[in-house]
Scaffold this motif. Structure first.
Motif, mmCIF file in Angstrom:
data_model
loop_
_atom_site.group_PDB
_atom_site.id
_atom_site.type_symbol
_atom_site.label_atom_id
_atom_site.label_comp_id
_atom_site.label_asym_id
_atom_site.label_seq_id
_atom_site.Cartn_x
_atom_site.Cartn_y
_atom_site.Cartn_z
ATOM 1 N N GLU A 68 -14.595 -17.072 36.552
ATOM 2 C CA GLU A 68 -13.271 -16.857 37.155
ATOM 3 C C GLU A 68 -13.186 -17.512 38.525
ATOM 4 N N ALA A 71 -15.310 -1.255 29.681
ATOM 5 C CA ALA A 71 -14.799 -2.611 29.460
ATOM 6 C C ALA A 71 -13.395 -2.756 30.047
ATOM 7 N N ALA A 72 -12.556 -1.721 29.912
ATOM 8 C CA ALA A 72 -11.202 -1.769 30.465
ATOM 9 C C ALA A 72 -11.237 -1.860 31.986
ATOM 10 N N PHE A 83 -19.025 -13.917 33.997
ATOM 11 C CA PHE A 83 -17.564 -13.859 33.941
ATOM 12 C C PHE A 83 -16.956 -14.027 35.327
ATOM 13 N N GLU A 131 -21.570 -9.878 33.084
ATOM 14 C CA GLU A 131 -20.484 -9.616 34.027
ATOM 15 C C GLU A 131 -20.492 -10.655 35.151
ATOM 16 N N PHE A 168 -13.641 -3.220 33.772
ATOM 17 C CA PHE A 168 -14.079 -4.568 34.123
ATOM 18 C C PHE A 168 -12.947 -5.580 33.934
ATOM 19 N N LEU A 169 -12.194 -5.468 32.837
ATOM 20 C CA LEU A 169 -11.060 -6.361 32.607
ATOM 21 C C LEU A 169 -9.986 -6.172 33.667
ATOM 22 N N LEU A 170 -9.822 -4.914 34.120
ATOM 23 C CA LEU A 170 -8.867 -4.661 35.199
ATOM 24 C C LEU A 170 -9.301 -5.385 36.467
ATOM 25 N N TRP A 176 -15.556 1.418 25.759
ATOM 26 C CA TRP A 176 -14.240 0.797 25.885
ATOM 27 C C TRP A 176 -13.629 1.056 27.257
ATOM 28 N N LEU A 210 -11.089 -8.227 36.500
ATOM 29 C CA LEU A 210 -10.824 -9.653 36.286
ATOM 30 C C LEU A 210 -9.349 -9.983 36.507
ATOM 31 N N ALA A 211 -8.466 -9.040 36.110
ATOM 32 C CA ALA A 211 -7.037 -9.280 36.276
ATOM 33 C C ALA A 211 -6.602 -9.155 37.729
#
Length: 380
Positions: free
Chosen positions: A123, A72-73, A119, A116, A75-77, A69, A79-80
């Motif tokens: 994006e 994943a956080a 994604f 990844e 990686f999402l950070l 997790w 993307l953001a």
């Protein structure tokens, strides 16, 4: 006082903070194109990343769900952040760098790298309109994917090396523990053989002196002197057993056996050459002779003992120890069990028969034992 494991963990955590140097790419955009939005956004995501990073390095256990997790956080950070700060690609690199240390399967890691990358490409398609606040150039997309794959693939190798080192260290620790157990068992066996033999001689001579003290005071005094001498040598024998028993030689052991049996009114005969052996093999046979003589003196009620060195039909070199005692029930105690373990450790065999006297047969393989040398026959 802190244990070495705790100190090592703390030291590894301190070194892990060096990984933060990669986050410096986040501040390139705010420095080159300064704005309140850039600085506030960059400092915010950096603070969030610091919190995630601290939790990640504090948990050093592989295959923990929380680590998945956390990656994943990160990686999402990324993307953001990537659409408004190209330095956000560093979070993709962090995620790819951490994955090999959490997942052991290289195939799974590479498949996640592909996911990844997809994604990131998606994006790039979504925010590819130049002039908007949220914009991702294709060069940035390709650079991010290249660094993700390069650093992630490199860390697969380092993670495998780390796991191999851990397995090797665990194997070494296990070997040390097994060696300690084996050494304790060796000391227990050797103490039984050495002290059992010595104490049996002391008891035998003390009983003999008690029986003849009135009839033959001179011989009784001699036996008491032998008891004192034997008792004094017991300490040195114990030290030899603890430090690693090294016998005085098979010939010397046979002579000691003759004296011990003679004190019990048992005649010993050995009409075969005493062979030249390697140190380990000679030690095994010496202790076998000592244990056999001790059992004869204690239990056999024998008048004659015969020892012979021969070669069996299948090439095994054989030591036969036979007595004419009358033991009907033969039980294998610690001494015989220790003897069997020593013989088997050299790839040999041990068998015991009683009909009615006891015959002890020790066979050592020809690959480790040389043929007996030519020499004079020894009759004891």
């Amino acid at each position: 006082m802190k244990s070495p494991d705790i100190m090592s963990k703390k030291r590894n955590e301190r070194w892990a903070w060096l990984w933060l140097s990669y986050s410096g790419f986040l501040f390139i955009n705010p420095i080159l194109e300064p704005s309140r939005f850039q600085w506030l956004g960059t400092l915010t995501v950096f603070a969030i990343f610091i919190g995630i990073f601290k939790v990640y390095i504090s948990d050093r256990t592989e295959n923990r769900p929380i680590r998945y997790w956390l990656i994943a956080a990160i990686f999402l950070l990324g993307l953001a952040t990537f659409p408004w700060n190209a330095g956000g690609s560093t979070f993709f690199v962090y995620a790819a760098a951490f994955l090999p240390f959490v997942i052991e399967s290289a195939a799974k890691i590479l498949s996640l790298f592909v996911v990844e990358s997809l994604f990131i490409v998606a994006e790039g398609f979504l925010f590819n309109t130049r002039g908007h606040l949220l914009y991702i150039g294709w060069p940035n997309v390709f650079v991010a994917i290249f660094l993700l794959i390069l650093i992630g693939a490199g860390n697969i190798f380092f993670a495998e090396q780390k796991r191999a080192d851990c397995k090797l260290r665990l194997a070494q620790e296990e070997n040390v523990a097994l060696a300690a157990v084996a050494e304790r068992e060796r000391i227990a066996r050797d103490l039984h053989d050495v002290l059992g033999h010595t104490l049996s001689v002391i008891v035998l001579k003390a009983e003999l002196a008690g029986r003849i003290i009135e009839r033959d005071p001179q011989r009784a005094a001699q036996e008491i002197a032998d008891v004192e001498r034997t008792a004094r040598t017991a300490l040195s024998e114990v030290r030899e057993a603890i430090g690693g028993y090294r016998s005085q030689g098979l010939t010397a052991e046979m002579e000691q056996a003759r004296k011990t049996l003679q004190s019990a009114d048992v005649a010993l005969s050995c009409e075969s050459p005493i062979p030249q052996l390697k140190a380990a093999e000679e030690t095994v046979l010496c202790l076998a002779v000592r244990e056999a003589v001790t059992n004869i003196v204690r239990h056999a009620q024998a008048t004659h003992c015969r020892m012979a060195f021969t070669t069996s039909d299948d090439g095994f070199y054989t030591l036969l120890i036979t007595d004419d005692g009358g033991r009907a029930n033969l039980q294998e105690g610690n001494g015989l069990r220790g003897m069997r373990e020593r013989v088997q450790s050299l790839g040999g065999r041990l068998s015991i028969t009683a009909d009615p006297g006891v015959t002890l047969r020790i066979e050592l393989p020809p690959s480790t034992t040389p043929r007996p040398v030519e020499g004079p026959l020894v009759t004891l």
